[in-house]
Design a protein around this motif. Structure first.
Motif, PDB file in Angstrom:
ATOM      1  N   ASP A  97       0.818  -1.046   0.185  1.00 42.46           N
ATOM      2  CA  ASP A  97      -0.185  -0.058   0.070  1.00 42.46           C
ATOM      3  C   ASP A  97       0.838   1.042   0.106  1.00 42.46           C
ATOM      4  N   ARG A  99       0.278   4.340   0.317  1.00 43.30           N
ATOM      5  CA  ARG A  99      -0.148   5.166   1.121  1.00 43.30           C
ATOM      6  C   ARG A  99       0.338   5.092   2.588  1.00 43.30           C
ATOM      7  N   MET A 100       1.245   3.999   2.856  1.00 44.56           N
ATOM      8  CA  MET A 100       1.649   3.620   4.001  1.00 44.56           C
ATOM      9  C   MET A 100       3.312   4.319   4.382  1.00 44.56           C
ATOM     10  N   GLY A 119      -6.879  -1.648   2.688  1.00 46.84           N
ATOM     11  CA  GLY A 119      -5.959  -1.242   3.903  1.00 46.84           C
ATOM     12  C   GLY A 119      -5.373  -2.545   4.232  1.00 46.84           C
ATOM     13  N   ARG A 125      -2.422  -1.813   6.641  1.00 47.39           N
ATOM     14  CA  ARG A 125      -2.452  -0.547   7.099  1.00 47.39           C
ATOM     15  C   ARG A 125      -3.379  -0.321   8.278  1.00 47.39           C
ATOM     16  N   ASP A 132      -6.707   2.615  11.890  1.00 44.82           N
ATOM     17  CA  ASP A 132      -5.378   2.694  11.482  1.00 44.82           C
ATOM     18  C   ASP A 132      -4.259   2.188  12.541  1.00 44.82           C
ATOM     19  N   TYR A 134      -0.952   2.655  12.362  1.00 45.41           N
ATOM     20  CA  TYR A 134       0.206   3.455  12.521  1.00 45.41           C
ATOM     21  C   TYR A 134      -0.247   4.883  12.369  1.00 45.41           C
ATOM     22  N   LYS A 137       3.957   7.498   8.565  1.00 48.32           N
ATOM     23  CA  LYS A 137       4.248   6.528   7.506  1.00 48.32           C
ATOM     24  C   LYS A 137       5.481   5.678   8.089  1.00 48.32           C
TER      25      LYS A 137
END
Length: 301
Positions: A97, A99-100, A119, A125, A132, A134, A137
């Protein structure tokens, strides 16, 4: 620049997997529990915005203990010891992912799979209830270390067990053992009983129908409500290992957690032992399956 999270070596000094091997292998059946790991590394606990209990919502809690009598049946049990929230081995290694991460993932990554978009890629994620994991990131190097430390040993062991079974018996039967939240077992129609077990064979593509029918007959014989491929048809392991025409069969089994678990506290209930005894019967029936009949069925295709 975003603050870099703790990047100490992933899983130092820990065994990522365990293989419970029989004294003598007498069956082509392999049991695997990829999501019941309970050994949470400090790296994950320090860097997560969630506490251990919240992270455990993603576990297939104690499924490995439901199947740990497999060696007595002449079959191995492979189990991941690391948690699913850290690395999910029922995903492609490429399901990353973007986005992570603060930096780019490899161009070969499968960033558009439905699981990544949700996710739930190979480095998740979110946890099962959508929170979420985290607060900031990761760097891709963090993911790379985790895959090397956890994902690769699991699949190396699984491939080895499959190859050994094929060499010895002419086929391999992989039973991929999972559990589902009780909400996932909600009946499809009002007034119907909840679903207790889901048997996933990728709509007939990953496993011989005789094996699926055997598992279904044993489970319904206990009075359980059983469905096939709905709402879970089988994940990456079933899809990538299950090749009936080459003698490798993969069946995913999903167990409703309400049958054995207090889902809020993540503790076993008194019903756990009843379910475990029933799983011992299921394992015995599966390991008694006549591999010669399976080979005849393949030859007729």
């Amino acid at each position: 620049m975003p603050e870099k999270i703790d990047s100490s070596p992933s899983y130092p000094g820990r065994r990522p997997i365990d293989v419970l091997a029989p004294a003598e292998t007498s069956s082509p059946v392999i049991f695997a529990s990829p999501h019941s790991g309970r050994d949470y590394p400090g790296e994950l606990l320090r860097n997560s915005r969630l506490d251990r209990h919240a992270l455990r919502q993603s576990e297939d809690s104690y499924v490995d203990l439901l199947f740990d009598e497999a060696p007595r049946m002449g079959s191995p049990l492979l189990r991941a010891l690391f948690p699913r929230a850290f690395v999910d081995v029922n995903r492609s290694r490429q399901e990353l992912d973007p986005r992570m991460f603060t930096d780019n993932v490899p161009k070969s990554s499968d960033t558009r799979s439905s699981r990544v978009i949700a996710g739930l890629g190979v480095i998740p994620r979110i946890v099962a209830d959508g929170q979420d994991i985290y607060g900031r990131k990761l760097y891709f190097m963090d993911a790379k270390r985790r895959l090397s430390a956890c994902y690769d040993p699991y699949h190396k062991a699984l491939r080895g067990l499959v190859d050994e079974a094929r060499a010895r018996f002419g086929c391999a039967i992989l039973i991929d053992c999972h559990s589902m939240p009780s909400a996932g077992g909600a009946p499809f129609r009002e007034g119907e009983p909840p679903i207790d077990f889901v048997l996933g064979d990728r709509f007939g593509s990953s496993c011989s129908p005789e094996i699926v029918r055997l598992a279904e007959d044993v489970l319904t014989g206990f009075g359980y409500q059983v469905t096939r491929n709905a709402p879970y048809a089988g994940g990456y392991v079933a899809a990538s290992y299950g090749r009936p025409r080459t003698g490798v069969h993969a069946l995913q089994i999903e167990i409703n957690r309400a049958l054995y678990l207090d889902e809020r506290r993540i503790t076993r209930t008194e019903a756990f032992e009843v379910l475990r005894e029933n799983m011992i019967v299921l394992m015995r029936k599966l390991t008694e399956f006549d591999a010669a009949d399976l080979c005849v069925a393949q030859a007729a295709e």
